[in-house]
Design a protein around this motif. Structure first.
Motif, PDB file in Angstrom:
ATOM      1  N   GLU A 203       0.816  -1.211   0.000  1.00 19.41           N
ATOM      2  CA  GLU A 203       0.000   0.000   0.000  1.00 19.41           C
ATOM      3  C   GLU A 203       0.856   1.270   0.000  1.00 19.41           C
ATOM      4  O   GLU A 203       0.334   2.379  -0.069  1.00 19.41           O
ATOM      5  CB  GLU A 203      -0.963  -0.014   1.193  1.00 19.41           C
ATOM      6  N   PHE A 204       2.182   1.092   0.087  1.00 16.02           N
ATOM      7  CA  PHE A 204       3.109   2.225   0.045  1.00 16.02           C
ATOM      8  C   PHE A 204       3.823   2.239  -1.299  1.00 16.02           C
ATOM      9  O   PHE A 204       3.937   1.216  -1.971  1.00 16.02           O
ATOM     10  CB  PHE A 204       4.142   2.105   1.173  1.00 16.02           C
ATOM     11  N   ALA A 205       4.320   3.411  -1.672  1.00 16.59           N
ATOM     12  CA  ALA A 205       5.052   3.520  -2.939  1.00 16.59           C
ATOM     13  C   ALA A 205       6.171   4.538  -2.791  1.00 16.59           C
ATOM     14  O   ALA A 205       6.073   5.498  -2.009  1.00 16.59           O
ATOM     15  CB  ALA A 205       4.114   3.929  -4.070  1.00 16.59           C
ATOM     16  N   LEU A 206       7.241   4.303  -3.550  1.00 18.96           N
ATOM     17  CA  LEU A 206       8.304   5.297  -3.696  1.00 18.96           C
ATOM     18  C   LEU A 206       7.987   6.142  -4.917  1.00 18.96           C
ATOM     19  O   LEU A 206       7.714   5.601  -5.997  1.00 18.96           O
ATOM     20  CB  LEU A 206       9.660   4.617  -3.889  1.00 18.96           C
ATOM     21  N   PHE A 207       8.006   7.446  -4.745  1.00 20.31           N
ATOM     22  CA  PHE A 207       7.765   8.363  -5.860  1.00 20.31           C
ATOM     23  C   PHE A 207       9.080   8.999  -6.279  1.00 20.31           C
ATOM     24  O   PHE A 207       9.843   9.473  -5.444  1.00 20.31           O
ATOM     25  CB  PHE A 207       6.779   9.467  -5.469  1.00 20.31           C
ATOM     26  N   LEU A 208       9.325   8.993  -7.572  1.00 11.88           N
ATOM     27  CA  LEU A 208      10.488   9.658  -8.140  1.00 11.88           C
ATOM     28  C   LEU A 208      10.085  11.065  -8.562  1.00 11.88           C
ATOM     29  O   LEU A 208       9.085  11.240  -9.265  1.00 11.88           O
ATOM     30  CB  LEU A 208      10.999   8.857  -9.335  1.00 11.88           C
ATOM     31  N   ILE A 209      10.839  12.043  -8.091  1.00 16.17           N
ATOM     32  CA  ILE A 209      10.577  13.440  -8.464  1.00 16.17           C
ATOM     33  C   ILE A 209      11.822  13.967  -9.154  1.00 16.17           C
ATOM     34  O   ILE A 209      12.931  13.870  -8.627  1.00 16.17           O
ATOM     35  CB  ILE A 209      10.214  14.301  -7.237  1.00 16.17           C
ATOM     36  N   LYS A 210      11.636  14.518 -10.359  1.00 12.77           N
ATOM     37  CA  LYS A 210      12.760  14.936 -11.187  1.00 12.77           C
ATOM     38  C   LYS A 210      12.516  16.322 -11.762  1.00 12.77           C
ATOM     39  O   LYS A 210      11.370  16.698 -12.002  1.00 12.77           O
ATOM     40  CB  LYS A 210      12.945  13.915 -12.327  1.00 12.77           C
ATOM     41  N   GLU A 211      13.603  17.052 -11.952  1.00 13.26           N
ATOM     42  CA  GLU A 211      13.554  18.364 -12.617  1.00 13.26           C
ATOM     43  C   GLU A 211      12.542  19.304 -11.962  1.00 13.26           C
ATOM     44  O   GLU A 211      11.649  19.835 -12.609  1.00 13.26           O
ATOM     45  CB  GLU A 211      13.233  18.194 -14.110  1.00 13.26           C
ATOM     46  N   LYS A 212      12.716  19.476 -10.636  1.00 12.88           N
ATOM     47  CA  LYS A 212      11.856  20.394  -9.870  1.00 12.88           C
ATOM     48  C   LYS A 212      10.373  20.108 -10.105  1.00 12.88           C
ATOM     49  O   LYS A 212       9.574  20.990 -10.424  1.00 12.88           O
ATOM     50  CB  LYS A 212      12.177  21.845 -10.230  1.00 12.88           C
ATOM     51  N   SER A 213      10.018  18.845  -9.958  1.00  7.48           N
ATOM     52  CA  SER A 213       8.623  18.367 -10.052  1.00  7.48           C
ATOM     53  C   SER A 213       8.083  18.360 -11.479  1.00  7.48           C
ATOM     54  O   SER A 213       6.875  18.211 -11.673  1.00  7.48           O
ATOM     55  CB  SER A 213       7.685  19.160  -9.126  1.00  7.48           C
ATOM     56  N   GLN A 214       8.956  18.518 -12.479  1.00  7.43           N
ATOM     57  CA  GLN A 214       8.488  18.381 -13.862  1.00  7.43           C
ATOM     58  C   GLN A 214       8.051  16.939 -14.136  1.00  7.43           C
ATOM     59  O   GLN A 214       7.162  16.685 -14.936  1.00  7.43           O
ATOM     60  CB  GLN A 214       9.602  18.774 -14.839  1.00  7.43           C
ATOM     61  N   LEU A 215       8.708  16.002 -13.468  1.00  5.90           N
ATOM     62  CA  LEU A 215       8.330  14.596 -13.596  1.00  5.90           C
ATOM     63  C   LEU A 215       8.123  14.029 -12.200  1.00  5.90           C
ATOM     64  O   LEU A 215       9.015  14.085 -11.355  1.00  5.90           O
ATOM     65  CB  LEU A 215       9.418  13.796 -14.316  1.00  5.90           C
ATOM     66  N   VAL A 216       6.927  13.514 -11.943  1.00  2.14           N
ATOM     67  CA  VAL A 216       6.623  12.844 -10.671  1.00  2.14           C
ATOM     68  C   VAL A 216       5.917  11.546 -11.017  1.00  2.14           C
ATOM     69  O   VAL A 216       4.900  11.555 -11.708  1.00  2.14           O
ATOM     70  CB  VAL A 216       5.705  13.711  -9.762  1.00  2.14           C
ATOM     71  N   ARG A 217       6.481  10.432 -10.562  1.00  2.00           N
ATOM     72  CA  ARG A 217       5.804   9.161 -10.846  1.00  2.00           C
ATOM     73  C   ARG A 217       6.135   8.130  -9.770  1.00  2.00           C
ATOM     74  O   ARG A 217       7.227   8.146  -9.189  1.00  2.00           O
ATOM     75  CB  ARG A 217       6.206   8.630 -12.225  1.00  2.00           C
ATOM     76  N   PRO A 218       5.204   7.229  -9.490  1.00  2.00           N
ATOM     77  CA  PRO A 218       5.509   6.136  -8.565  1.00  2.00           C
ATOM     78  C   PRO A 218       6.401   5.101  -9.244  1.00  2.00           C
ATOM     79  O   PRO A 218       6.236   4.826 -10.436  1.00  2.00           O
ATOM     80  CB  PRO A 218       4.137   5.547  -8.226  1.00  2.00           C
ATOM     81  N   LEU A 219       7.346   4.550  -8.505  1.00  2.00           N
ATOM     82  CA  LEU A 219       8.216   3.507  -9.044  1.00  2.00           C
ATOM     83  C   LEU A 219       7.531   2.155  -8.913  1.00  2.00           C
ATOM     84  O   LEU A 219       6.959   1.832  -7.866  1.00  2.00           O
ATOM     85  CB  LEU A 219       9.545   3.465  -8.284  1.00  2.00           C
ATOM     86  N   GLN A 220       7.616   1.364  -9.968  1.00  2.00           N
ATOM     87  CA  GLN A 220       7.129  -0.009  -9.885  1.00  2.00           C
ATOM     88  C   GLN A 220       8.011  -0.785  -8.911  1.00  2.00           C
ATOM     89  O   GLN A 220       9.217  -0.524  -8.816  1.00  2.00           O
ATOM     90  CB  GLN A 220       7.169  -0.673 -11.264  1.00  2.00           C
ATOM     91  N   PRO A 221       7.446  -1.739  -8.145  1.00  2.00           N
ATOM     92  CA  PRO A 221       8.248  -2.474  -7.159  1.00  2.00           C
ATOM     93  C   PRO A 221       9.499  -3.118  -7.746  1.00  2.00           C
ATOM     94  O   PRO A 221      10.522  -3.226  -7.068  1.00  2.00           O
ATOM     95  CB  PRO A 221       7.274  -3.540  -6.635  1.00  2.00           C
ATOM     96  N   ALA A 222       9.452  -3.533  -9.014  1.00  2.00           N
ATOM     97  CA  ALA A 222      10.576  -4.254  -9.623  1.00  2.00           C
ATOM     98  C   ALA A 222      11.574  -3.331 -10.312  1.00  2.00           C
ATOM     99  O   ALA A 222      12.488  -3.816 -10.987  1.00  2.00           O
ATOM    100  CB  ALA A 222      10.054  -5.284 -10.623  1.00  2.00           C
ATOM    101  N   GLU A 223      11.440  -2.014 -10.145  1.00  2.00           N
ATOM    102  CA  GLU A 223      12.407  -1.115 -10.784  1.00  2.00           C
ATOM    103  C   GLU A 223      13.722  -1.105 -10.000  1.00  2.00           C
ATOM    104  O   GLU A 223      13.733  -0.999  -8.769  1.00  2.00           O
ATOM    105  CB  GLU A 223      11.841   0.299 -10.880  1.00  2.00           C
ATOM    106  N   TYR A 224      14.811  -1.194 -10.738  1.00  6.36           N
ATOM    107  CA  TYR A 224      16.157  -1.193 -10.140  1.00  6.36           C
ATOM    108  C   TYR A 224      16.566   0.252  -9.869  1.00  6.36           C
ATOM    109  O   TYR A 224      16.622   1.069 -10.786  1.00  6.36           O
ATOM    110  CB  TYR A 224      17.146  -1.894 -11.073  1.00  6.36           C
ATOM    111  N   LEU A 225      16.845   0.560  -8.597  1.00  3.52           N
ATOM    112  CA  LEU A 225      17.015   1.955  -8.195  1.00  3.52           C
ATOM    113  C   LEU A 225      18.210   2.618  -8.859  1.00  3.52           C
ATOM    114  O   LEU A 225      18.162   3.800  -9.194  1.00  3.52           O
ATOM    115  CB  LEU A 225      17.121   2.043  -6.671  1.00  3.52           C
ATOM    116  N   ASN A 226      19.281   1.876  -9.068  1.00  2.00           N
ATOM    117  CA  ASN A 226      20.446   2.482  -9.716  1.00  2.00           C
ATOM    118  C   ASN A 226      20.192   2.819 -11.180  1.00  2.00           C
ATOM    119  O   ASN A 226      20.980   3.528 -11.796  1.00  2.00           O
ATOM    120  CB  ASN A 226      21.665   1.554  -9.609  1.00  2.00           C
ATOM    121  N   SER A 227      19.112   2.318 -11.754  1.00  2.00           N
ATOM    122  CA  SER A 227      18.757   2.668 -13.136  1.00  2.00           C
ATOM    123  C   SER A 227      17.913   3.932 -13.207  1.00  2.00           C
ATOM    124  O   SER A 227      17.795   4.537 -14.277  1.00  2.00           O
ATOM    125  CB  SER A 227      17.994   1.516 -13.809  1.00  2.00           C
TER     126      SER A 227
END
Length: 461
Positions: A203-227
């Protein structure tokens, strides 16, 4: 002689170890030579360094028909190798390979046994086992790492610090490695809150925020963080996205984290309360005041900070201040933690609690002419008038057919999202104009993907 097939050789092979077509066999001969050069058993060609050879090997592994062959080649060359430092380089490559590409189901039992048998004497065999288990579970890292990360991996320096921003301005530091996925970090964060049930962790998610909030999206559980966490302008934020598991207040970190997230949503006007609900606003203000362990009488400025910003010019400040004083006397003796729990419980009674809420500027419904609140959970997308708190629309996520990002209608205006839903017999379309249109798109798809009841994705463009 089977033993010689899986025994180190100092001479390059002339044909593939496995039975392959002539074309693929030629590639296998090339991969074996690249492996020997990488391990130091053959001289490197002019102009090529170890990174060039490593990328060459991994690119060959992108061809599925070559993977088992290359696995067998590495196993052969690390078995009985006379030079430990060269052998270690072969193991390093195997440890890397297992994190990217799985072998076939036919080779898997043999590879697993080889790694288990080698584990007691070879640390890189144990890391290879861990990487292989991740690859089986999460699919393997798809994007090639940059040279800097690859060099660090070969030197045994694959650990890096990762900062996760939690609700309330709290930062959590953790170490990640080459093949750490989002799900593992989220599980670690949940353990800090005393959450171990897989259903609640999801029920929790990690959100990636990029370019001063130009891109905001939840990461899929299987996404490799170093990528994904590759640039300086990228940050990760953890928040609760589903609220289906009943709340439980048995861990102080759980309480403070949930309080901070719910408080932020309330003060941003995403959990609306009527400007005329003086008693409700006063109680919520008193609980916020007590949650800070503040025993002083709140000033008028304090009071306004406890009220959603959209209501600050509409509320009867004198009435709320008087009622808040009564609440503080009634709640005397409440600890800050008890006040936080009471605040969360009060919020859980509001109609939009449990939804991820977006402020929509315009919507293609005549009944909603002004700003609207859009709520999103795993089942529905709903629209609510923030003033009357009337529900105007409810769309089942499983009925979505297509999501389409719209360019701004005016220069410097907000983008939009068009949603096609319904059945073939009764197709429906609605569009929303909001600054977070792209985030809404990504979050909707994430929720559809995480819902067991949805069997088909809507098309996206």
């Amino acid at each position: 002689d089977t033993d010689s097939l899986v025994q180190y050789t100092k001479a390059p092979i002339q044909e593939s170890l496995l039975s392959l077509s002539d074309d693929v066999s030629k590639l296998a001969v090339a991969s074996f030579l690249a492996l020997m050069r990488f391990m130091g058993d053959q001289s490197k060609p002019r102009g090529k360094d170890e990174m060039d050879l490593l990328y060459e090997l991994l690119k060959l592994c992108q061809q599925e028909k070559l993977r088992d062959e290359i696995y067998c080649q590495v196993i052969k060359q690390v078995t009985g190798h006379p030079r430990p430092e060269h052998c270690t380089r072969g193991w390093s490559f195997l440890s890397l390979l297992t994190g990217f590409f799985p072998p076939s189901t036919r080779l898997m039992p043999y590879l697993t046994k080889f790694l288990q048998d080698s584990g007691p004497s070879q640390e890189l065999a144990r890391s290879s086992q861990e990487h292989l288990q991740r690859t089986v579970k999460y699919g393997g890292r798809r994007r090639m790492p940059p040279p800097g990360e690859m060099k660090a991996f070969l030197k045994g320096q694959a650990i890096r610090l990762l900062l996760i921003h939690l609700p309330g301005g709290v930062d959590y530091r953790t170490n990640i490695q080459t093949f750490t996925v989002a799900a593992e970090v989220q599980e670690e964060l949940c353990r800090q809150m005393g959450i171990t049930e897989p259903q609640e962790v999801q029920e929790f998610a990690l959100f990636l925020i990029k370019e001063k909030s130009q891109l905001v999206r939840p990461l899929q559980p299987a996404e490799y963080l170093n990528s994904v966490v590759v640039d300086q302008d990228v940050s990760l934020h953890s928040r609760r996205l589903h609220w289906e598991t009943p709340l439980h207040f048995d861990n102080s970190t759980y309480i403070s984290t949930h309080y901070s997230q719910v408080l932020w949503d309330y003060l941003q006007g995403k959990l609306p309360v009527s400007a005329k609900a003086d008693a409700q606003l006063a109680r919520l203000a008193a609980l916020q005041h007590l949650s800070k362990a503040n025993r002083n009488t709140p000033s008028g400025q304090d009071l306004l900070a406890y009220v959603p910003k959209q209501l600050q010019r509409q509320v009867n400040t004198a009435s709320i201040k008087n009622l808040m004083g009564q609440e503080l006397r009634r709640l005397e003796g409440h600890s800050p933690q008890e006040a936080q729990i009471s605040f969360i419980e009060a919020m859980s009674q509001l109609p939009l609690f449990g939804y991820t809420v977006y402020g929509v500027l315009r919507v293609s419904m005549q009944a909603l002419s002004g700003p609207t609140l859009l709520g999103l959970n795993r089942q529905h997308l709903i629209l609510m008038d923030p003033s009357s708190q009337s529900l105007y629309c409810r769309i089942a996520l499983k009925s979505l057919q297509r999501l389409h990002l719209l360019s701004p209608l005016e220069e410097k205006g907000p983008p939009g999202l068009e949603v096609n839903y319904g059945s073939a017999d009764n197709p429906q379309t609605i569009w929303f104009e909001l600054p977070q249109a792209q985030e809404l798109l990504y979050t909707t798809v994430f929720l559809i993907d995480s819902s067991a009841s949805c069997t088909e994705w809507p098309s996206i463009n």
